[in-house]
Write a protein that holds these residues in place. Structure first.
Motif, short mmCIF file in Angstrom:
data_model
loop_
_atom_site.label_atom_id
_atom_site.label_comp_id
_atom_site.label_asym_id
_atom_site.label_seq_id
_atom_site.Cartn_x
_atom_site.Cartn_y
_atom_site.Cartn_z
N UNK A 173 -5.82 -66.86 17.79
CA UNK A 173 -6.52 -68.04 17.28
C UNK A 173 -5.79 -68.44 16.01
N UNK A 174 -5.22 -69.63 16.00
CA UNK A 174 -4.33 -70.07 14.93
C UNK A 174 -4.89 -71.33 14.28
N UNK A 175 -5.07 -71.31 12.96
CA UNK A 175 -5.38 -72.53 12.22
C UNK A 175 -4.06 -73.10 11.73
N UNK A 176 -3.81 -74.36 12.09
CA UNK A 176 -2.52 -74.98 11.77
C UNK A 176 -2.73 -76.43 11.35
N UNK A 177 -2.22 -76.78 10.16
CA UNK A 177 -2.33 -78.15 9.67
C UNK A 177 -1.27 -79.07 10.27
N UNK A 178 -0.15 -78.50 10.68
CA UNK A 178 0.92 -79.29 11.28
C UNK A 178 0.54 -79.62 12.72
N UNK A 179 0.12 -80.84 12.96
CA UNK A 179 -0.41 -81.22 14.26
C UNK A 179 0.64 -81.09 15.36
N UNK A 180 1.86 -81.51 15.09
CA UNK A 180 2.92 -81.40 16.09
C UNK A 180 3.19 -79.95 16.44
N UNK A 181 3.23 -79.11 15.44
CA UNK A 181 3.46 -77.68 15.67
C UNK A 181 2.32 -77.08 16.48
N UNK A 182 1.09 -77.43 16.15
CA UNK A 182 -0.08 -76.90 16.87
C UNK A 182 -0.06 -77.31 18.33
N UNK A 183 0.25 -78.58 18.60
CA UNK A 183 0.24 -79.06 19.98
C UNK A 183 1.34 -78.41 20.80
N UNK A 184 2.45 -78.08 20.17
CA UNK A 184 3.54 -77.44 20.88
C UNK A 184 3.34 -75.96 21.13
#
Length: 241
Positions: free
Chosen positions: A188-199
């Motif tokens: 389970x990862x919290x990520x502010x970088x939307x592009x990184x999260x979607x990839x």
């Protein structure tokens, strides 16, 4: 059986309700990225999963077992470990000492000190240096390695790329990609970088003001839908003529 199941979770800070009925289910080996603007409730959700913030309502199940009432250290021994926002390393201790603490207090398993160093080779020349002298990317690698040494079934990673240079982010995610490919644990990862999260994610969960605005595989939604959910933007209802 699901690896992690959360049912109608509610968390409060005094009179403020920070998490408002969040539910989710993850299969073993899956990767969930939690996204949302600042104040959406992402870190409170992670702290609740780790046992660092009490649930006011709802249930958290790990492998079908209710762990809602367990303390943080009990959840580590049950199979949940977190790399927290801010990394929280012991600054006066060496990288080796920070890692060994987790190995000594977690579960036994495949993740050993040598395997962590294989996964994060940037830590090898730093192993006997004090953690307080590391760069942001190096501290992040050490914090994730520390969580891995607890040999969790569910790995919680809060704000993976926050404050890191692009080069450091790339290095951390290369290591995480190898862990993901093995499908040996749920992340389970919290990520502010939307592009990184979607990839990176198999599934995304977008939060706004403590609620789930959108959940599913990234391919199920357009970028516009995800962006609107990220900022909690709702289309106005059109009255019937």
């Amino acid at each position: 059986m699901t690896s992690l199941h959360v049912e109608n979770l509610v968390c409060r800070y005094g009179l403020l309700t920070a998490i408002k009925g969040v539910s989710l289910s993850l299969q073993p080996g899956g990767v969930l990225c939690v996204i949302g603007a600042n104040g959406a409730g992402k870190t409170t959700l992670m702290r609740a999963l780790a046992g660092a913030h009490p649930a006011a309502e709802g249930h958290i199940l790990l492998g079908g077992v209710d762990v809602t009432a367990l303390s943080t250290y009990q959840r580590v021994r049950a199979g949940i470990a977190m790399s927290p926002e801010g990394r929280r390393l012991f600054a006066e201790m060496t990288v080796r000492e920070n890692l060994i603490i987790a190995a000594e207090n977690g579960r036994k398993g495949e993740w050993t000190l040598d395997r962590v160093l294989d996964a994060f080779p940037q830590l090898v020349p730093l192993i006997d240096k004090r953690a307080g002298g590391l760069s942001g990317g190096q501290r992040q690698a050490a914090a994730i390695g520390r969580a891995l040494l607890a040999n969790p079934d569910v790995l919680l990673l809060d704000e993976v790329s926050l404050g890191l240079s692009p080069v450091a982010v790339e290095g951390v995610y290369l290591s995480l990609a190898a862990i993901k490919a093995a499908r040996a644990m749920t992340m389970v990862v919290v990520e502010q970088d939307l592009t990184r999260a979607l990839g990176f994610a198999d599934t995304i969960l977008c939060m706004a003001e403590g609620r789930v605005e959108l959940a599913g595989a990234p391919t199920e939604f357009t970028r516009a839908q995800i962006t609107a959910a990220y900022f909690g933007i709702h289309e106005p209802e059109v009255a019937d003529a």
